[in-house]
Design an enzyme around this catalytic site. Structure first.
Site, PDB file in Angstrom:
ATOM      1  CE1 TYR A  59      -3.898  -2.049  -0.016  1.00 22.71           C
ATOM      2  CE2 TYR A  59      -2.908  -3.183   1.842  1.00 22.71           C
ATOM      3  CZ  TYR A  59      -3.864  -3.115   0.851  1.00 22.71           C
ATOM      4  OH  TYR A  59      -4.779  -4.122   0.718  1.00 22.71           O
ATOM      5  CG  HIS A 298      -7.551  -2.650   1.148  1.00 22.06           C
ATOM      6  ND1 HIS A 298      -7.665  -3.433   2.270  1.00 22.06           N
ATOM      7  CD2 HIS A 298      -7.871  -3.447   0.107  1.00 22.06           C
ATOM      8  CE1 HIS A 298      -8.024  -4.648   1.916  1.00 22.06           C
ATOM      9  NE2 HIS A 298      -8.155  -4.688   0.605  1.00 22.06           N
ATOM     10  CB  SER A 506     -10.407 -10.774  -3.027  1.00 19.23           C
ATOM     11  OG  SER A 506     -10.216 -10.861  -1.676  1.00 19.23           O
TER      12      SER A 506
HETATM   13  N1  COA Z   1     -15.978 -30.869   0.309  1.00 19.86           N
HETATM   14  C1  COA Z   1     -17.073 -30.332   0.885  1.00 19.86           C
HETATM   15  N2  COA Z   1     -17.084 -29.114   1.476  1.00 19.86           N
HETATM   16  C2  COA Z   1     -15.941 -28.414   1.476  1.00 19.86           C
HETATM   17  C3  COA Z   1     -14.756 -28.910   0.875  1.00 19.86           C
HETATM   18  C4  COA Z   1     -14.807 -30.210   0.279  1.00 19.86           C
HETATM   19  N3  COA Z   1     -13.736 -30.764  -0.304  1.00 19.86           N
HETATM   20  N4  COA Z   1     -13.781 -28.015   1.024  1.00 19.86           N
HETATM   21  C5  COA Z   1     -14.319 -26.960   1.696  1.00 19.86           C
HETATM   22  N5  COA Z   1     -15.623 -27.210   1.977  1.00 19.86           N
HETATM   23  C6  COA Z   1     -16.572 -26.353   2.727  1.00 19.86           C
HETATM   24  C7  COA Z   1     -15.903 -25.791   3.976  1.00 19.86           C
HETATM   25  O1  COA Z   1     -15.986 -26.668   5.053  1.00 19.86           O
HETATM   26  C8  COA Z   1     -16.712 -24.520   4.200  1.00 19.86           C
HETATM   27  O2  COA Z   1     -17.934 -24.873   4.809  1.00 19.86           O
HETATM   28  P1  COA Z   1     -18.870 -23.777   5.596  1.00 19.86           P
HETATM   29  O3  COA Z   1     -19.529 -22.975   4.511  1.00 19.86           O
HETATM   30  O4  COA Z   1     -19.806 -24.628   6.333  1.00 19.86           O
HETATM   31  O5  COA Z   1     -17.946 -22.963   6.457  1.00 19.86           O
HETATM   32  C9  COA Z   1     -17.020 -24.052   2.787  1.00 19.86           C
HETATM   33  O6  COA Z   1     -16.901 -25.211   1.952  1.00 19.86           O
HETATM   34  C10 COA Z   1     -16.107 -22.952   2.287  1.00 19.86           C
HETATM   35  O7  COA Z   1     -14.776 -23.408   2.244  1.00 19.86           O
HETATM   36  P2  COA Z   1     -13.810 -23.031   1.036  1.00 19.86           P
HETATM   37  O8  COA Z   1     -14.578 -22.685  -0.164  1.00 19.86           O
HETATM   38  O9  COA Z   1     -12.775 -24.077   0.907  1.00 19.86           O
HETATM   39  O10 COA Z   1     -13.173 -21.660   1.417  1.00 19.86           O
HETATM   40  P3  COA Z   1     -12.685 -21.023   2.762  1.00 19.86           P
HETATM   41  O11 COA Z   1     -13.849 -20.507   3.488  1.00 19.86           O
HETATM   42  O12 COA Z   1     -11.744 -21.913   3.472  1.00 19.86           O
HETATM   43  O13 COA Z   1     -11.880 -19.782   2.149  1.00 19.86           O
HETATM   44  C11 COA Z   1      -9.973 -18.530   1.549  1.00 19.86           C
HETATM   45  C12 COA Z   1     -10.626 -19.911   1.530  1.00 19.86           C
HETATM   46  C13 COA Z   1      -8.602 -18.603   0.907  1.00 19.86           C
HETATM   47  C14 COA Z   1     -10.843 -17.546   0.777  1.00 19.86           C
HETATM   48  C15 COA Z   1      -9.855 -18.104   3.050  1.00 19.86           C
HETATM   49  O14 COA Z   1      -8.984 -18.964   3.744  1.00 19.86           O
HETATM   50  C16 COA Z   1      -9.310 -16.721   3.219  1.00 19.86           C
HETATM   51  O15 COA Z   1      -8.117 -16.509   3.329  1.00 19.86           O
HETATM   52  N6  COA Z   1     -10.192 -15.708   3.262  1.00 19.86           N
HETATM   53  C17 COA Z   1      -9.820 -14.333   3.377  1.00 19.86           C
HETATM   54  C18 COA Z   1      -9.836 -13.697   2.024  1.00 19.86           C
HETATM   55  C19 COA Z   1      -9.661 -12.213   2.174  1.00 19.86           C
HETATM   56  O16 COA Z   1      -8.776 -11.752   2.868  1.00 19.86           O
HETATM   57  N7  COA Z   1     -10.531 -11.466   1.516  1.00 19.86           N
HETATM   58  C20 COA Z   1     -10.570 -10.050   1.628  1.00 19.86           C
HETATM   59  C21 COA Z   1      -9.450  -9.404   0.926  1.00 19.86           C
HETATM   60  S1  COA Z   1      -9.575  -7.675   1.050  1.00 19.86           S
END
Ligand code: COA
Length: 596
Positions: A59, A298, A506
């Site tokens: 940033y 941000h 994102s």
């Molecule tokens: N089979 C069935 N379900 C699964 C699965 C699989 N193989 N893998 C994941 N899931 C489920 C998870 O258990 C979770 O369930 P929930 O909805 O009940 O919580 C759901 O699917 C979502 O998981 P997934 O899609 O794998 O993503 P995540 O929530 O782990 O997100 C990232 C991954 C990278 C986005 C997250 O770790 C992250 O870093 N987020 C922050 C992003 C950020 O900073 N954004 C703003 C930027 S300004």
């Protein structure tokens, strides 16, 4: 891992050169080993060895204008205001919510966040919340500074800045150690509205200067503060909790895309472009036509913290009915003050130039907000795939369909599992994704599995602090700090290519009806923010009109087609019935392709 992430994105010739550089860098007793030792030493005496480097690189040293290029926005559901008092009532209610939320932060009363999704259950660092209402991004000639005020539990004379018709007003929210209630706030907002109607008192739209590139704004600011009136006004803005921007009607049809555009840049100088102060982390925009949201600087915190805060506010407003029933009783409240500006001819010149640049930015933004209703997270989970990994592979597939190749891609991965952790990068354009998108024309379910698996493995590495971007940044910056010659690894073309993120993505999920969006980070790139819901996914895709290579509409149309094709493939291969993990070894452990 760096070679694995880049080798399929560069030419054979370049790869040969880069391989030799990497080997030399990583050789025993080489520069890599030395810098790694220094980084380890640094980690001994810092809470987070990468935080300062990362903040500067991501940033503060970025000279681009904040709107569109850096500041993400949250777009609220369209409101139906029937009158001006409806708008002010909404604003007073929202400010009340802000004050409630701020007191939770100050009293350390927010419940600790826990990781969800992949590796769920770990507590997350809450540090970012303390910066929501106490930070300010001060522009500098070469680099900006993130200024933090100390937050206190005692109610201090705090204030909000209300922007209305490009004028700025100080709204004290704590008077005589008492926090103003919603009724008082409404009274004060009405007074502000009336003051802003007096045309003779209108001053030039100084806020436009903050929409300029950072070096230009730094120069204008140092000229501005030579005058004590201006200095006092700027000081009030820099120390406020947040801004509330009461916008004029935009005169545009309020589609999701248009509301996103209005939040990102205010619609330009002839609309509400000057009714902003971009250096402040939180600007709540309340448009008379019902177009509302938050613009966020941000550098102090991530989108996830922004979502938590705004969802609290929306829930607060729904759950605690507006308390304006009884007659206003605070006629003794001191009147809000308008901030004054002395505008020299030089400042006028800066203003004209900032206005021109903002207009160009407005004209140049190609935005498409769309709701993909074919399916959502539920379908993907039933295929036993990670929804996030699936969407990322779909974005790669889309890019390949639109442009015939893959490009360095950024996906933010939260590293709040670590103290002061912000984000690292999941490099989603994996070789496995390339193999899948190339094979898609001949339908290859196995390759979709492999691509999803590679993406999920990279995600796990990134969120546990084992990705490469922060590490490489650390090695690069510590070499600079030690005044060493820049290691060849970082002057190599491959490195420059690898951090030119044509696709910047994102996941910003919400539980309330709203969505987040932002602009591309490079001139020939896309910003792609997505919000997966149970039965649909909201995509906000942005690019710049003056790039002949990109088109947000084409990207979104192609994306919808790709998501359908991937669904057809899953349905045809009946993945719902298949075992969840096709790469499990016999002993039950999972092969991590990206492990270092
Ligand atoms: N089979 C069935 N379900 C699964 C699965 C699989 N193989 N893998 C994941 N899931 C489920 C998870 O258990 C979770 O369930 P929930 O909805 O009940 O919580 C759901 O699917 C979502 O998981 P997934 O899609 O794998 O993503 P995540 O929530 O782990 O997100 C990232 C991954 C990278 C986005 C997250 O770790 C992250 O870093 N987020 C922050 C992003 C950020 O900073 N954004 C703003 C930027 S300004």
């Amino acid at each position: 891992m760096y070679l694995k992430c880049t080798s399929h994105l560069i030419t054979e010739e370049q790869l040969k050169k880069t391989k030799a550089i990497v080997e030399k860098f990583g050789a025993p007793g080489g520069m890599g080993e030395f810098l790694q030792k220094k980084l380890l030493e640094r980690s001994e005496h810092t809470a987070n060895w990468v935080y300062d480097y990362w903040l500067e690189d991501m940033y503060l040293s970025n000279r681009l204008a904040l709107p569109v290029n850096s500041s993400p926005v949250m777009v609220f559901p369209k409101q139906n205001f029937r009158s001006q008092s409806d708008t002010l009532r909404f604003a007073a209610h929202l400010i009340s919510g802000v004050l409630e939320y701020k007191s939770l932060i100050d009293g350390r009363a927010l419940p600790v966040d826990y990781a969800r999704g992949q590796l769920a259950g770990t507590p997350l660092c809450m540090d970012q919340y303390n910066k929501v209402f106490t930070s300010y991004r001060l522009p500098g000639p070469k680099t900006d500074t993130l200024v933090a005020q100390k937050s206190t539990v005692m109610p201090e004379p705090e204030h909000i800045i209300v922007a209305c018709k490009n004028q700025f007003f100080v709204l004290d929210v704590v008077i005589n150690f008492r926090r103003l209630n919603e009724k008082d706030l409404y009274t004060q907002l009405e007074r502000i509205r009336k003051m802003s109607d007096i045309e003779e008192e209108r001053l030039p739209p100084i806020g436009l200067l903050t929409s300029d590139d950072r070096t230009q704004w730094a120069e204008a600011r140092s000229m501005l503060i030579k005058d004590s009136t201006n200095r006092d006004s700027i000081d009030m803005i820099e120390r406020c909790l947040c801004l509330v921007c009461l916008d004029e009607p935009s005169g545009t049809e309020l589609t999701d895309t248009n509301r996103a555009l209005l939040m990102l840049h205010g619609g330009g100088t002839d609309k509400n472009g000057g009714n902003r102060w971009y250096d402040k982390p939180m600007q709540f925009v309340i448009g008379a036509d019902g177009s509302c949201g938050v613009v966020c600087e941000h550098s102090p915190f991530e989108g996830i913290v922004l979502v938590q805060c705004t969802e609290y506010l929306l829930r607060y407003m729904r759950g605690s009915p507006s308390k304006l029933v009884r007659a206003a009783s605070m006629s003794e409240l001191p009147a809000p003050r308008q901030l004054h500006w002395k505008c020299s001819a030089d400042i006028q010149t800066f203003l004209t130039s900032s206005a021109d640049k903002l207009q160009r930015l407005v004209k140049n933004l190609d935005m498409n907000v769309s709701k993909f209703t074919g399916y959502g997270k539920e379908f993907i989970k039933k295929q036993k795939m990670s929804p996030d990994a699936y969407v990322q592979v779909a974005l790669q597939f889309t890019f390949y369909r639109c442009h015939g190749c893959l490009v360095p891609t950024y996906e933010s991965a939260s590293i709040r599992r670590f103290q002061e952790g912000r984000v690292d990068n999941i490099r989603s354009s994996t070789p496995e994704a390339l193999a899948f998108v190339k094979a898609m024309d001949v339908e290859k379910m196995e390759l979709l599995w492999t691509a999803i698996k590679a993406q999920t493995n990279y995600t796990i590495l990134a969120i546990t602090g084992m990705a490469i971007d922060n590490h490489l940044l650390g090695l690069r910056e510590i070499a600079k700090e030690l005044k060493l010659e820049k290691p060849e690894l970082f002057s190599d073309t491959t490195y420059a290519t690898s951090i030119h993120f044509i696709l910047s993505t994102s996941q910003v999920p919400t539980t309330e009806e709203m969505f987040c969006c932002y602009g591309p980070v490079v001139p020939n790139g896309y910003g792609a923010c997505y919000n997966p819901q149970t039965d649909h996914i909201i995509f906000c895709v942005s690019s710049f009109c003056d790039s002949a290579e990109t088109s947000s509409d084409l990207f979104v149309k192609t994306l919808e087609g790709c998501l359908k094709e991937m669904q057809d493939l899953c349905t045809k291969c009946n993945t719902e019935a298949k075992p969840a993990d096709s790469t499990k070894r016999k002993d039950g452990t999972t092969k991590l392709d990206y492990s270092c």
